[in-house]
Scaffold this active site. Structure first.
Site, PDB file in Angstrom:
ATOM      1  N   CYS A  67       0.803  -1.295   0.378  1.00  0.00           N
ATOM      2  CA  CYS A  67       0.034  -0.065   0.604  1.00  0.00           C
ATOM      3  C   CYS A  67       0.824   0.776   0.167  1.00  0.00           C
ATOM      4  CB  CYS A  67      -0.870   0.089   1.108  1.00  0.00           C
ATOM      5  SG  CYS A  67      -0.071  -0.088   2.620  1.00  0.00           S
ATOM      6  N   HIS A 100      15.852 -13.786  10.518  1.00  0.00           N
ATOM      7  CA  HIS A 100      15.611 -14.070  12.592  1.00  0.00           C
ATOM      8  C   HIS A 100      14.314 -13.455  12.835  1.00  0.00           C
ATOM      9  CE1 HIS A 100      19.629 -11.492  13.295  1.00  0.00           C
ATOM     10  NE2 HIS A 100      20.324 -12.078  12.762  1.00  0.00           N
TER      11      HIS A 100
END
Length: 146
Positions: A67, A100
């Site tokens: 967006c 991670h």
């Protein structure tokens, strides 16, 4: 890695989504497009809930959403227990989101990155691998406690 990639955007991300669809199709991926289908104004949750629901259920391994700022779409996606959506504005963030956090949706801020930067972010995410270990323990603590 899945060769089928779901994507979704609102009107502000439409042009970038269309660009990335072609970019990824040229790399041999099949794109499942959850909309929107034009630059006409839409409400981003209408496109993001369906894609996030499918990723939450394990029907897709990962996806890309966009967006204007990337914030709205990531907020919607992260309402789902098994979704880890990361807002990524550069390659390093995308790589770390995968390594991670084992992010399974990448949100892109279409009004703040170029098409080339978006390609680089997508490639960085696709080329990264979850490191597991201490990161696995942390990822397991992300879902809300019921």
């Amino acid at each position: 890695m899945s060769r089928i990639i779901p994507m979704a955007s609102d009107h502000a991300g439409f042009e970038l989504k269309e660009h990335l669809k072609k970019y990824l199709e040229n790399k041999g991926f099949t794109i499942e497009d959850f909309g929107c289908n034009s630059p006409d104004s839409v409400d981003y949750p209408d496109m993001i809930h369906p894609i996030a629901k499918k990723i939450d259920a394990g029907e897709y391994e990962f996806g890309f959403i966009m967006c204007g700022s990337g914030n709205g779409v990531s907020m919607v996606a992260n309402k789902y227990q098994n979704v880890r959506c990361a807002l990524c504005w550069n390659e390093e963030i995308a790589c770390l989101a995968k390594q991670h956090n084992n992010a399974n949706i990448v949100a892109l801020p279409a009004r703040f990155i170029s098409q080339q930067e978006a390609e680089n972010i997508v490639d960085a995410y696709l080329n990264a691998s979850f490191e597991g270990g201490r990161h696995q323990r942390r990822v397991e603590k992300i879902p809300a406690v019921k």
